[in-house]
Structures are given as C-alpha cells and as structure tokens.
Enzyme design. Structure first.
Site, PDB file in Angstrom:
ATOM      1  N   ASP A  35      13.581   9.751 -33.990  1.00 45.45           N
ATOM      2  CA  ASP A  35      15.000   9.613 -33.689  1.00 45.45           C
ATOM      3  C   ASP A  35      15.766   9.001 -34.861  1.00 45.45           C
ATOM      4  OD1 ASP A  35      15.334  10.823 -31.284  1.00 45.45           O
ATOM      5  OD2 ASP A  35      15.609   9.004 -30.107  1.00 45.45           O
ATOM      6  N   LYS A  57      19.768  12.988 -33.452  1.00 50.62           N
ATOM      7  CA  LYS A  57      20.975  13.720 -33.059  1.00 50.62           C
ATOM      8  C   LYS A  57      22.143  13.310 -33.954  1.00 50.62           C
ATOM      9  CE  LYS A  57      19.796  14.108 -28.137  1.00 50.62           C
ATOM     10  NZ  LYS A  57      18.678  13.141 -28.055  1.00 50.62           N
ATOM     11  N   MET A 167      26.249   0.951 -27.290  1.00 51.27           N
ATOM     12  CA  MET A 167      27.006   2.131 -27.735  1.00 51.27           C
ATOM     13  C   MET A 167      28.491   2.011 -27.404  1.00 51.27           C
ATOM     14  SD  MET A 167      24.200   4.981 -26.495  1.00 51.27           S
ATOM     15  CE  MET A 167      24.177   4.296 -24.825  1.00 51.27           C
TER      16      MET A 167
END
Length: 223
Positions: A35, A57, A167
């Site tokens: 990741d 991502k 986040m």
C-alpha cells in the site's frame, strides 16, 4: 496447488513497530502487494526471490476500480499457488477495506489469514503521550473517518469523551465547524499528529474553534 493470502498490518510507519509475525510473513512471501503509506524500509524484510508490487491507490480517481484490480490480483496469485502478503498501513481492519477483501477472497474460495498491525489511532496517542481513556477524563473513545464528512452525523459523537479522526486533514475546518454546531465546546483541545512514529513526526496542539477558523496548518498524513 492453492496458495494463501495474508492481510498484514504494517503499522503506523516506523519499521520497528512491525509485529514479529508480520516480519516472518514478509520473509516467507512469494508476492507482496504494498500500500501507499507503507514505509519503504519495511520492504527490506522481503526475500530477494519475492515479487513486490506497488498497489498504492492514487489520491482521487476511481478507488473502487483500483480496489477491484487489487482483489483480482490477490485471487489470481493465490490460485496459482503463491503465498501472498497484502501489506497495509496501520491495521488492515481499521479503515483499510480489509473486511471487503476478506469477503471477496472467501467468496473466491481463497484461504486467508489476517495479521493485525499497530494502528495510527494508537501510535498517534503514544507519540503525544496522552491516554485515549485517561482516568477521570475519558471513559471511552471513538474512531471516525474524516472522509465523506457530509454523511456523518456528528451529533452521535457529542458525548464521546475522545474522538480520533483519521483521514480528516483536508476537511478539518468543516469537521471542526460541524462538531461545534453539534454541541462540542469550541474551546475543547485538539491535537494533530503528523507522520506518527516517523523521524518527521510533528505534533500541533490547538482548540476546536481555531481549527474551525482555519488557523491550524497541517500536512498529511496526520491523525
């Protein structure tokens, strides 16, 4: 011959916060899917023969399409007999779509095991040396995603003693504004921990009203 997929938590960033089991699995893996937030130094534990694939991502874009491609990759490599490690930042089951991957792998008949990691939820509190459930101050804490703020009912969290928001840096002004509107005191203390556990770590203390006023400068990744 069928293989196996290990969902492995890489921890908050510092390689020495990796669990012993995670280190062993990295050394034994045939394929490692990495990741975006995994510290590159952690990959020093991967065997020379293993294939390392960056599946981080990109920010923005079609996240679901990228996730589907990652899931397909895990299934195909495991069906080919490989031992696959899906290395995720923090803990794979805390906002890491680990639950979705478990469901998809199980539906495909692929053997799967989950190895927990030190979440940034806990690492950030440790860096700041403050207790999420400090005796006499907080008897409970909640972990909330800062993405998709419009779908969050902040009234549910007015009475929770400690809030840990992941986040949420890019939406911090809106989050603070909505928390105040929901009933949390505007003078309530707030701490931002950037890059918890890493040499570049920085801790910024403020209050909810100053965050809402846009007076706190923070850089991702931060809790």
């Amino acid at each position: 011959m069928s293989g196996i997929v290990h969902l492995v938590g890489a921890g908050p960033g510092a390689p020495d916060l990796l669990t012993l089991r995670a280190a062993r699995l990295l050394a034994e893996a045939d394929v490692v899917l990495v990741d975006r937030l995994v510290n590159p130094d952690t990959l020093n534990l991967v065997a020379d023969h293993a294939e390392v694939i960056d599946v981080g991502k990109p920010l923005g874009g079609d996240q679901d399409a990228v996730q589907d491609a990652i899931t397909h990759l895990m299934i195909s490599r495991a069906r080919a007999g490989s031992t696959v490690v899906r290395l995720k930042g923090g803990d794979p089951m805390v906002f890491g779509r680990g639950g979705e991957e478990v469901q998809a792998l199980a539906a495909a008949g692929v053997k799967i095991e989950v190895t927990p990691g030190v979440s940034s939820v806990l690492a950030a509190a440790a860096s700041g040396q403050f207790g999420l459930t400090h005796r006499g101050v907080a008897s409970a804490f909640a972990v909330v995603t800062g993405t998709g703020v419009s779908g969050i009912d902040w009234n549910r969290y007015v009475t929770v003693d400690t809030l840990v928001i992941l986040m949420g840096v890019g939406r911090r002004i809106r989050i603070a504004t909505e928390l105040i509107a929901a009933g949390r005191k505007n003078t309530q203390p707030v701490a931002f921990i950037e890059s918890a556990s890493l040499p570049s770590e920085r801790i910024v203390y403020s209050t909810l009203d100053l965050v809402a006023a846009g007076q706190v400068d923070i850089t991702n990744p931060a809790v």
